[in-house]
Design an enzyme around this catalytic site. Structure first.
Site, short mmCIF file in Angstrom:
data_model
loop_
_atom_site.label_atom_id
_atom_site.label_comp_id
_atom_site.label_asym_id
_atom_site.label_seq_id
_atom_site.Cartn_x
_atom_site.Cartn_y
_atom_site.Cartn_z
N SER A 17 26.80 40.35 91.26
CA SER A 17 25.44 40.90 91.39
C SER A 17 25.33 42.05 92.39
O SER A 17 24.29 42.70 92.43
CB SER A 17 24.47 39.80 91.80
OG SER A 17 24.23 38.96 90.70
N LYS A 58 24.36 45.38 91.11
CA LYS A 58 22.95 45.72 90.84
C LYS A 58 22.41 46.77 91.81
O LYS A 58 21.49 47.51 91.49
CB LYS A 58 22.09 44.45 90.91
CG LYS A 58 22.48 43.39 89.85
CD LYS A 58 21.82 42.05 90.12
CE LYS A 58 22.21 40.98 89.12
NZ LYS A 58 21.66 39.64 89.46
N TYR A 89 25.99 45.00 80.99
CA TYR A 89 25.70 44.20 82.20
C TYR A 89 26.88 43.28 82.54
O TYR A 89 27.29 43.19 83.71
CB TYR A 89 24.41 43.40 81.96
CG TYR A 89 24.11 42.39 83.04
CD1 TYR A 89 23.58 42.79 84.26
CD2 TYR A 89 24.38 41.03 82.84
CE1 TYR A 89 23.32 41.86 85.26
CE2 TYR A 89 24.13 40.10 83.83
CZ TYR A 89 23.60 40.52 85.03
OH TYR A 89 23.36 39.60 86.03
N TYR A 104 17.76 36.50 96.33
CA TYR A 104 16.91 35.66 95.48
C TYR A 104 16.01 34.77 96.32
O TYR A 104 15.36 35.27 97.25
CB TYR A 104 17.78 34.85 94.49
CG TYR A 104 18.89 35.70 93.92
CD1 TYR A 104 18.59 36.73 93.03
CD2 TYR A 104 20.22 35.54 94.30
CE1 TYR A 104 19.59 37.56 92.54
CE2 TYR A 104 21.23 36.36 93.80
CZ TYR A 104 20.90 37.35 92.93
OH TYR A 104 21.88 38.16 92.45
N VAL A 158 27.90 36.28 93.18
CA VAL A 158 28.53 34.95 93.07
C VAL A 158 30.05 35.00 93.16
O VAL A 158 30.70 33.96 93.23
CB VAL A 158 28.10 34.17 91.81
CG1 VAL A 158 26.65 33.78 91.85
CG2 VAL A 158 28.44 34.94 90.55
O1 DON Z 1 24.46 37.24 85.50
C1 DON Z 1 25.31 36.52 85.99
O2 DON Z 1 25.31 35.32 85.82
C2 DON Z 1 26.40 37.11 86.87
N1 DON Z 1 27.15 38.02 86.16
C3 DON Z 1 25.86 37.69 88.14
C4 DON Z 1 25.26 36.65 88.98
C5 DON Z 1 25.29 36.85 90.44
O3 DON Z 1 26.20 37.40 91.04
C6 DON Z 1 24.16 36.19 91.14
N2 DON Z 1 24.20 36.44 92.54
N3 DON Z 1 24.41 35.83 93.51
#
Ligand code: DON
Length: 310
Positions: A67, A70, A194, A246, A264
């Site tokens: 993420s 982003k 994405y 978040y 993550v």
């Molecule tokens: O959309 C997702 O599930 C992942 N590719 C990105 C999620 C993410 O890194 C959330 N952040 N902490």
């Protein structure tokens, strides 16, 4: 002032102090390819606006940007669409998990902010612009390479495939928003772009370098290139502060006190305005999906440098 701080000693101290905590938290396993990462890793890189670099631990080991990508897609969207992007995505904290769908119906398919998955998918959609997925992905990757001054940054195909195979919630968010006409491209194209942006591999050192323009009013202080206007740099920082973690953004502001964005994969990018960009990586996550030891290291760094914006 950063010039009076012994940053080499401070960064080394932080590395030593978090050493006994390596391995804490839980490595993300909802994307199978991410679960294979060694949870004991820890790396930190600090790059000051005058170009000095300080590192400790695994600062040169690539990890999945997830993420944190982003931040860079929002940067590109602001470059290309200016403030029009705010017609399609808000800038309020959601208070919900990163992949939550609950607010989207009441708010007519306009996601709360560009860092929850729904908002990030809209931002990515604004960068696809009818192009084939491969071109949109190459564009995002090449810009990240330019920001990081690192040609080695690339997509981890296994992670991208794993994301697509398990991305049911992202598909739900995307189709829902398409129903509200807030996605302009085919859902599959936007989501594949994405998934690939999230699967980019980067080191802490490269990540800090890539975010340095945000610590310097939108100008990369090393290349001299203006990447975004000072207003947009301020706004990206504001959204990182209020929405970067978040439903734990308040906790991160309380603990660290710097604009930041977690992923993550265990990375966190933080900005000390006018001073430095800092990237940490440690794969074990807390309950909100932020690197547990990474946030601990940032808390220690900020306590020693006085870099909190508060
Ligand atoms: O959309 C997702 O599930 C992942 N590719 C990105 C999620 C993410 O890194 C959330 N952040 N902490």
């Amino acid at each position: 002032m950063s010039s009076k701080l012994d940053l080499a000693a401070i960064v080394a101290e932080v590395g030593a102090e978090v050493q006994p905590h390596r391995g804490e938290g839980h490595v993300a396993d909802y994307i199978p390819a991410l679960a294979r990462v060694d949870g004991n890793r820890f790396g930190m890189a600090v790059i000051t606006v005058d170009g000095q670099v300080f590192e400790t631990g695994d600062a040169w080991v690539p990890f999945s940007i997830q993420s944190i990508s982003k931040v860079f897609t929002l940067t590109l969207a602001l470059q290309r669409h200016g403030d029009d992007i705010w017609k399609r995505v808000g800038r309020e904290p959601s208070g919900s998990r990163f992949n939550s769908i609950v607010q989207l119906e009441a708010e007519q398919g306009i996601p709360r902010n560009p860092f929850i998955n729904a908002g990030a998918i809209v931002v990515t959609d604004s960068l696809v612009e009818g192009r084939p997925v491969a071109d949109a992905v190459a564009d995002i990757r090449d810009n990240l390479r330019r920001f990081a001054d690192a040609d080695t940054i690339d997509v981890d195909r296994e992670v991208a495939t794993s994301e697509a195979q398990t991305g049911f919630r992202n598909y739900s968010l995307a189709f829902f928003m398409r129903g509200f006409e807030n996605l302009k491209n085919p859902v599959e194209d936007t989501l594949q772009t994405y998934f690939n942006q999230c699967a980019l591999r980067i080191t802490a050192r490269q990540l800090a370098r890539a975010g340095l323009f945000l610590a310097n009013c939108g100008v990369d202080p090393i290349s001299g290139e203006r990447i975004v206007s000072p207003e947009h740099a301020r706004r990206i920082g504001a959204v990182m502060m209020t929405c970067g973690h978040y439903d734990a953004s308040g906790e991160f502001a309380f603990q660290v006190g710097l604009p930041g964005k977690s992923g993550v994969g265990g990375g966190i990018l933080t900005i000390a305005p006018g001073k430095a960009a800092i990237a940490v990586w440690s794969p074990g996550l807390n309950a909100y999906g932020t690197s547990q030891v990474g946030a601990m290291a940032l808390e220690k760094l900020v306590a020693k440098t006085g870099w909190s914006v508060f």
